[in-house]
Design a protein around this motif. Structure first.
Motif: not given
Lengths: 220, 291
Positions: A105-127
């Protein structure tokens, strides 16, 4: 130990249907929103394995959107989060990725607005429990069991000392700390888990310290 | 901090306290909170569980129409006939399924330890309650006892279907409920461990194969299985039956079995019941042929 509280087991209170795919997904989205520090305008979300195969049925899509909008796991607006995002001109795209990952259960999120971006990987380990395993290309292990400060800084001597000096001055104890850099002299990431939540004025002071690029915090 | 069931039981026996008390004291220490704060937090969870059961017994239906209404059917049957398996057991089954029907309908529930397995602990609690007449405090303690055992499983194995199959979810949930029933019925900490082991042993190997990837079929009915097994194992332990394989070793076996499960049987909606003609038909109907 991965789980340190009885409320990781009996809890969270949440909107169904899945603790990993709905509540955990919302928490990954919320972590991304918190670390970005402002409302994102767009997000690209890559889903892997079980997340990729079952996200429609589990509501993983609206839960991630809800988290990115700042919703808690028990927010009753959760199932309507995709529409709410649309109303707020927040554009979200989901991509099913077939790449192999360590946890199903892994998601990689790339998000941003007009000027900045951020990239993160999150894991949902249960419960409903999640771990953030990557931020802007830096590997990390953020359990969410303790409040944490994340500091992007230049890899220069004195950068770490200036941060720890400020924390010491405010009598903030460091429970766990790791430093990661992309290359010698380039951008680096300091992750500091502390025992108590850190006030905004301390963060402001850290932000103004030498060699510091960006600061964000996670409240446990 | 306890890492194993053996350590958990030893602390309870050496200090002559309940399993729930060991969990409460550890939580107070880790979170640096007072007993009242921790009780308050758990009381909120208990209230969520009670509300979910109330909603379920009024009748709910999921968005897909695959689940809902079975909790009510069982309650009606209990009023009209004499159930072969007994009123208490069937009441637990009805309330466990009902909780998961509410979950599938995207209602508010408390994950115990997960959402897909959220029926077992509250379902048994609100059924056993009618015979044991616990105080509100004892009902809160029930959740701490269940949580203590779940805590060991989560840290030594897994509690999610995607990681370890349904044995990790409903298996853990049913086993946690068994241990909590034993304590509420006046059994010893060791008897709680025996009940936990006996339920989990009977759940070993259970795969996670949700139709169309939805937490509906077979999840709702697996909570019926988990909660009934929980009551049977609790009775067995209270009668003095013990597990030949110690509790921690059963958890270890569950972990190794989960590690050997292919990904098609770990919440991907690809194998098992999801891959039956009817399972595939339902998926196509709900999401279209392309998905």
């Amino acid at each position: 130990m991965k789980y340190n509280s009885v409320f990781d087991i009996i809890g969270p209170v949440m909107i169904g249907p899945s603790s990993s795919h709905t509540a955990g997904a919302a928490r990954i989205g919320k972590a991304a929103r918190t670390l970005f520090g402002k409302s994102p305008k767009w997000a690209k979300i890559y889903l892997y394995e079980s997340f990729a195969k079952t996200y429609k049925g589990h509501g993983t899509d609206f839960a991630l959107a809800g988290g990115l909008l700042g919703f808690e796991t028990d927010d009753t607006r959760m199932s309507n989060a995709l529409n709410i995002a649309k109303e707020r001109d927040f554009y979200i795209e989901f991509i099913e990725d077939s790449a192999a990952v360590d946890h199903p259960n892994t998601a990689r999120i790339v998000l941003g607005n007009e000027t900045d971006t951020l990239e993160l990987v999150g894991v949902s380990i249960g419960g409903g429990k999640v771990e953030i395993t990557e931020l802007n290309g830096f590997e990390l292990r953020l359990s969410g069991n303790h409040p944490a400060i994340l500091i992007m800084h230049n890899d220069r001597f004195g950068a770490i000392a200036s941060v720890t000096t400020i924390l010491a001055k405010h009598q903030i104890n460091i429970g766990h700390m790791e430093v990661n850099r992309k290359d010698v002299g380039k951008e680096a990431l300091m992750v500091i888990e502390v025992d108590q939540n850190v006030d905004d004025d301390v963060l402001h002071e850290l932000d103004n310290a030498e060699h510091i690029i960006q600061i964000s915090k996670i409240v446990s | 901090m306890f890492r194993t069931v053996k350590e958990l039981v030893e602390i309870a026996e050496n200090e002559n306290i309940l399993i729930s008390e060991v969990m409460i004291r550890q939580e107070m220490e880790v979170k640096e909170k007072t007993r009242e704060e921790i009780y308050g937090e758990m009381e909120k969870n208990l209230q969520v569980m009670e509300n979910a059961i109330e909603d379920a017994l009024k009748g709910v239906e999921s968005v897909t129409g695959l689940t809902g209404g079975d909790a009510v059917l069982i309650q009606n049957y209990m009023k009209e006939k004499t159930p072969l398996s007994g009123n208490l057991l069937l009441d637990a089954v009805s309330k466990a399924m009902g909780t998961n029907e509410v979950n599938a309908a995207m209602g508010t529930i408390c994950a115990t330890p997960t959402a897909g397995s959220a029926g077992c602990v509250p379902g048994t609690l609100f059924a056993v309650k009618n015979q044991l007449h616990p105080t509100r405090e004892q009902m809160i303690r029930y959740l701490f006892t269940a949580g203590a055992f779940g805590f060991v499983v989560a840290n030594n194995a897994f509690i999610s279907g995607a990681a370890g199959g349904c044995q990790a979810e409903v298996g853990s949930a049913g086993a946690m409920a068994s241990a909590a029933i034993v304590e509420m019925a006046g059994g010893t900490p060791q008897q709680s461990a025996e009940a936990f082991a006996m339920t989990l042993k009977n759940m070993l190997g259970l795969v996670c194969d949700p139709v169309a990837g939805l937490v509906e079929v077979p999840c709702v009915k697996r909570n019926a299985g988990g909660s009934s097994l929980a009551i049977v194992s609790a009775d067995m332990a209270l009668a003095g039956v013990t597990s030949r394989i110690p509790c921690d070793e059963v958890i270890g076996a569950m972990y190794r079995i989960g590690k050997q499960m292919p990904s098609s049987l770990r919440e991907t909606g690809e194998g098992g019941l999801a891959d039956t003609p009817t399972g595939r038909f339902l998926k196509d109907k709900l999401f279209g042929i392309t998905s």
